[in-house]
Scaffold this motif. Structure first.
Motif, PDB file in Angstrom:
ATOM      1  N   LEU A  78      17.711  -2.303  -5.974  1.00  0.00           N
ATOM      2  CA  LEU A  78      17.686  -3.720  -6.372  1.00  0.00           C
ATOM      3  C   LEU A  78      16.345  -4.357  -6.027  1.00  0.00           C
ATOM      4  CD1 LEU A  78      21.271  -4.656  -5.120  1.00  0.00           C
ATOM      5  CD2 LEU A  78      20.542  -4.311  -7.497  1.00  0.00           C
ATOM      6  N   TYR A  79      15.871  -4.122  -4.795  1.00  0.00           N
ATOM      7  CA  TYR A  79      14.622  -4.736  -4.340  1.00  0.00           C
ATOM      8  C   TYR A  79      13.811  -3.720  -3.543  1.00  0.00           C
ATOM      9  CZ  TYR A  79      16.896  -9.130  -5.496  1.00  0.00           C
ATOM     10  OH  TYR A  79      17.531 -10.147  -6.157  1.00  0.00           O
ATOM     11  N   CYS A  80      12.486  -3.855  -3.637  1.00  0.00           N
ATOM     12  CA  CYS A  80      11.610  -3.035  -2.794  1.00  0.00           C
ATOM     13  C   CYS A  80      10.440  -3.894  -2.328  1.00  0.00           C
ATOM     14  CB  CYS A  80      11.103  -1.815  -3.544  1.00  0.00           C
ATOM     15  SG  CYS A  80      10.108  -0.734  -2.480  1.00  0.00           S
ATOM     16  N   GLY A  81      10.209  -3.949  -1.015  1.00  0.00           N
ATOM     17  CA  GLY A  81       9.097  -4.708  -0.454  1.00  0.00           C
ATOM     18  C   GLY A  81       7.772  -3.984  -0.662  1.00  0.00           C
ATOM     19  N   ILE A  82       6.685  -4.756  -0.586  1.00  0.00           N
ATOM     20  CA  ILE A  82       5.334  -4.184  -0.664  1.00  0.00           C
ATOM     21  C   ILE A  82       4.719  -4.249   0.736  1.00  0.00           C
ATOM     22  CG2 ILE A  82       2.999  -4.471  -1.590  1.00  0.00           C
ATOM     23  CD1 ILE A  82       4.228  -5.571  -4.150  1.00  0.00           C
ATOM     24  N   CYS A  83       4.510  -3.069   1.327  1.00  0.00           N
ATOM     25  CA  CYS A  83       3.927  -2.959   2.671  1.00  0.00           C
ATOM     26  C   CYS A  83       2.429  -2.673   2.526  1.00  0.00           C
ATOM     27  CB  CYS A  83       4.616  -1.810   3.402  1.00  0.00           C
ATOM     28  SG  CYS A  83       3.979  -1.499   5.054  1.00  0.00           S
ATOM     29  N   HIS A  84       1.639  -3.142   3.494  1.00  0.00           N
ATOM     30  CA  HIS A  84       0.201  -2.842   3.416  1.00  0.00           C
ATOM     31  C   HIS A  84      -0.045  -1.326   3.446  1.00  0.00           C
ATOM     32  CE1 HIS A  84      -3.842  -4.946   3.868  1.00  0.00           C
ATOM     33  NE2 HIS A  84      -4.129  -3.676   3.689  1.00  0.00           N
ATOM     34  N   SER A  85       0.879  -0.584   4.046  1.00  0.00           N
ATOM     35  CA  SER A  85       0.741   0.886   4.051  1.00  0.00           C
ATOM     36  C   SER A  85       0.821   1.447   2.630  1.00  0.00           C
ATOM     37  CB  SER A  85       1.844   1.531   4.893  1.00  0.00           C
ATOM     38  OG  SER A  85       1.821   1.040   6.206  1.00  0.00           O
ATOM     39  N   ASP A  86       1.528   0.781   1.728  1.00  0.00           N
ATOM     40  CA  ASP A  86       1.556   1.224   0.329  1.00  0.00           C
ATOM     41  C   ASP A  86       0.133   1.204  -0.239  1.00  0.00           C
ATOM     42  OD1 ASP A  86       4.298   1.085   0.714  1.00  0.00           O
ATOM     43  OD2 ASP A  86       4.627  -0.624  -0.628  1.00  0.00           O
ATOM     44  N   ILE A  87      -0.599   0.150   0.124  1.00  0.00           N
ATOM     45  CA  ILE A  87      -1.958  -0.010  -0.401  1.00  0.00           C
ATOM     46  C   ILE A  87      -2.898   1.018   0.243  1.00  0.00           C
ATOM     47  CG2 ILE A  87      -3.882  -1.640  -0.659  1.00  0.00           C
ATOM     48  CD1 ILE A  87      -1.767  -3.904  -0.430  1.00  0.00           C
ATOM     49  N   HIS A  88      -2.807   1.148   1.587  1.00  0.00           N
ATOM     50  CA  HIS A  88      -3.640   2.153   2.274  1.00  0.00           C
ATOM     51  C   HIS A  88      -3.466   3.522   1.602  1.00  0.00           C
ATOM     52  CE1 HIS A  88      -4.819  -0.317   5.720  1.00  0.00           C
ATOM     53  NE2 HIS A  88      -3.612  -0.403   6.238  1.00  0.00           N
ATOM     54  N   GLN A  89      -2.219   3.877   1.279  1.00  0.00           N
ATOM     55  CA  GLN A  89      -1.949   5.222   0.753  1.00  0.00           C
ATOM     56  C   GLN A  89      -2.281   5.333  -0.733  1.00  0.00           C
ATOM     57  OE1 GLN A  89       1.697   7.183   2.778  1.00  0.00           O
ATOM     58  NE2 GLN A  89       1.973   4.994   3.071  1.00  0.00           N
ATOM     59  N   ALA A  90      -1.929   4.315  -1.525  1.00  0.00           N
ATOM     60  CA  ALA A  90      -2.224   4.370  -2.959  1.00  0.00           C
ATOM     61  C   ALA A  90      -3.730   4.449  -3.184  1.00  0.00           C
ATOM     62  CB  ALA A  90      -1.639   3.154  -3.670  1.00  0.00           C
ATOM     63  N   ARG A  91      -4.502   3.889  -2.241  1.00  0.00           N
ATOM     64  CA  ARG A  91      -5.968   3.922  -2.364  1.00  0.00           C
ATOM     65  C   ARG A  91      -6.580   5.043  -1.535  1.00  0.00           C
ATOM     66  NH1 ARG A  91      -7.444  -2.429  -3.511  1.00  0.00           N
ATOM     67  NH2 ARG A  91      -5.856  -2.588  -5.126  1.00  0.00           N
ATOM     68  N   ASP A  92      -5.723   5.894  -0.989  1.00  0.00           N
ATOM     69  CA  ASP A  92      -6.141   7.064  -0.209  1.00  0.00           C
ATOM     70  C   ASP A  92      -7.044   6.683   0.968  1.00  0.00           C
ATOM     71  OD1 ASP A  92      -6.074   9.711   0.477  1.00  0.00           O
ATOM     72  OD2 ASP A  92      -7.640  10.344  -0.929  1.00  0.00           O
ATOM     73  N   GLU A  93      -6.744   5.560   1.605  1.00  0.00           N
ATOM     74  CA  GLU A  93      -7.567   5.117   2.740  1.00  0.00           C
ATOM     75  C   GLU A  93      -7.305   5.944   4.000  1.00  0.00           C
ATOM     76  OE1 GLU A  93      -7.810   0.502   1.118  1.00  0.00           O
ATOM     77  OE2 GLU A  93      -6.652   0.936   2.921  1.00  0.00           O
ATOM     78  N   TRP A  94      -6.186   6.671   4.053  1.00  0.00           N
ATOM     79  CA  TRP A  94      -5.898   7.520   5.219  1.00  0.00           C
ATOM     80  C   TRP A  94      -6.202   8.990   4.920  1.00  0.00           C
ATOM     81  CZ3 TRP A  94      -0.370   5.075   6.154  1.00  0.00           C
ATOM     82  CH2 TRP A  94      -0.527   3.791   6.692  1.00  0.00           C
ATOM     83  N   GLY A  95      -6.600   9.297   3.676  1.00  0.00           N
ATOM     84  CA  GLY A  95      -6.893  10.677   3.267  1.00  0.00           C
ATOM     85  C   GLY A  95      -5.615  11.445   2.956  1.00  0.00           C
TER      86      GLY A  95
END
Ligand code: NAP
Ligand code: ZN
Ligand code: ZN
Length: 348
Positions: free
Chosen positions: A36-53
């Motif tokens: 029904l719902y899904c939150g947007i976490c800053h970790s989604d962005i870190h990972q989608a942009r491969d900021e953690w490798g």
């Protein structure tokens, strides 16, 4: 297999686009959840942009999932069709190591299986997260949403809620303690509400002076803008506990000064490395620690705690086509205070 609409990042730094994934038909121990719902976490962005490798593409982010059980495997004991449930940051673990046996699956010695950007226990099948219309999950990694909770405002508890609840509990924060929360974003605003729920006196430290009124409305007792570095001297040795949720590099040494003798600062934000001076800890015998989400049992405890105190997230509900715009606003610290995707927007 169940063909399922989703939004995915196809490569680092490319925007999220409509995509199709396959979910497995529920096996004996699985439940199929209509999201029904899904939150947007800053970790989604870190990972989608491969900021953690090491990111795995295509990536369907999302680990703050709330939905309804629509199908159960023959051996499922805990859930029935129609139950309102949640899924957080991981969907499996080895179940045998010391950490798993002690209910801290997030520290599984074999490695927890993350909800997305990871692989199932077979080591091969990629996992896909909550920016999709349904998900199949083992029944032991599903959470019960207490009755009566507003579901859009509850989704962020599955990551932001547990990530702030766990260190506050573990370090024994109690009524009357002076707690500093650094960064008023998704995690930070939940930290304020949960620490208040535990009876603490809460001060927000923020690099956005315009968030003062919001901080007080969220329940904080005090708000201190950090642009002027003299606030660190003025507030030195005031706090029993500091929870640092900041996603970008900043000087930990300055914030450690805020701790009283023997006080503890816990890092949950995950920016790139920052230098640390031994004197920041040696003086006043301070503690610096980290914390990672929480186990399944503790996540259920947090949901029940939040339900009993009426604690939910402050959210902006968006259709999924606005996800890229939402990412840009999160990066600008302009989220009030969690974006939550209404998954009906992907079903129609
Ligand atoms: P968020 O909503 O973007 O909040 C982060 C807050 O940090 C911002 O709202 C802002 O607050 C502050 N900030 C941002 N840039 C800053 C800068 N340059 N200088 C000073 N302050 C800055 O992110 P979130 O979803 O809460 O996540 C926060 C961090 O925790 C991320 O790194 C995320 O990956 C990590 N995380 C860790 C765990 C864990 O288990 N340890 C779990 C989830 C997320 P102000 O405007 O008030 O300053
Ligand atoms: Zn998260
Ligand atoms: Zn394990």
């Amino acid at each position: 297999m169940l063909k399922t609409p989703a939004y995915a990042a196809l490569a680092a730094k490319s925007p999220l686009v409509p995509h199709s994934i396959e979910r497995r038909e529920p096996g004996a121990r699985d439940v199929l959840i209509d999201i029904l719902y899904c939150g947007i976490c800053h970790s989604d962005i870190h990972q989608a942009r491969d900021e953690w490798g090491g990111s795995i593409f295509p990536m369907v982010p999302g680990h703050e999932i709330v939905g309804t059980v629509v199908k159960t495997g023959a051996g499922v004991k805990k859930w029935k069709v129609g139950d309102t449930v949640g899924v957080g940051c991981f969907i499996d673990s080895c179940r045998e190591c010391e950490a798993c046996r002690e209910g801290e699956e997030q520290f599984c010695e074999a490695g927890m299986n993350l909800t997305y950007n990871s692989r199932e226990r077979d080591g091969k099948t990629p996992t896909y997260g909550g920016y999709s219309t349904r998900i199949t999950v083992d029944e032991d990694y599903v959470l019960r949403i207490p009755p009566g909770m507003p579901l859009d405002r509850t989704a962020p508890l599955l990551c932001a809620g547990i990530t702030t609840y766990s260190p506050l509990r573990r370090h024994g924060v109690k009524a009357g303690d002076r707690v500093g929360v650094v960064g008023l974003g998704g995690l930070g605003h939940m930290g304020v509400k949960i620490a208040k729920g535990m009876g603490a006196k809460v001060t927000v430290f923020s690099h956005s002076p315009g968030k003062r009124e919001d901080a007080l409305a969220l329940g904080a007792d005090d708000f201190i803008p950090t642009r002027d570095p003299k606030v660190f001297g003025e507030n030195a040795r005031r706090f029993h506990f500091v929870l640092d949720t900041v996603s970008a590099q900043h000087d930990y040494n300055a914030y450690l000064r805020l701790l009283r003798r023997g006080g503890t600062m816990v890092l949950v934000g995950m920016p790139d490395p920052v230098p640390l001076a031994a004197a920041s800890l040696v003086m006043q015998r301070r503690h610096l620690a980290g914390s990672l989400i929480g186990g399944i049992g503790e996540t259920q405890e947090m949901l029940d705690f939040c339900a009993s105190r009426g604690v939910v997230s402050d959210v902006e509900v968006i259709p999924i086509r606005m996800v890229n715009e939402a990412y840009e606003r999160v990066i600008r610290s302009d989220v009030r205070y969690r974006f939550v995707i209404d998954m009906a927007s992907l079903k129609n």
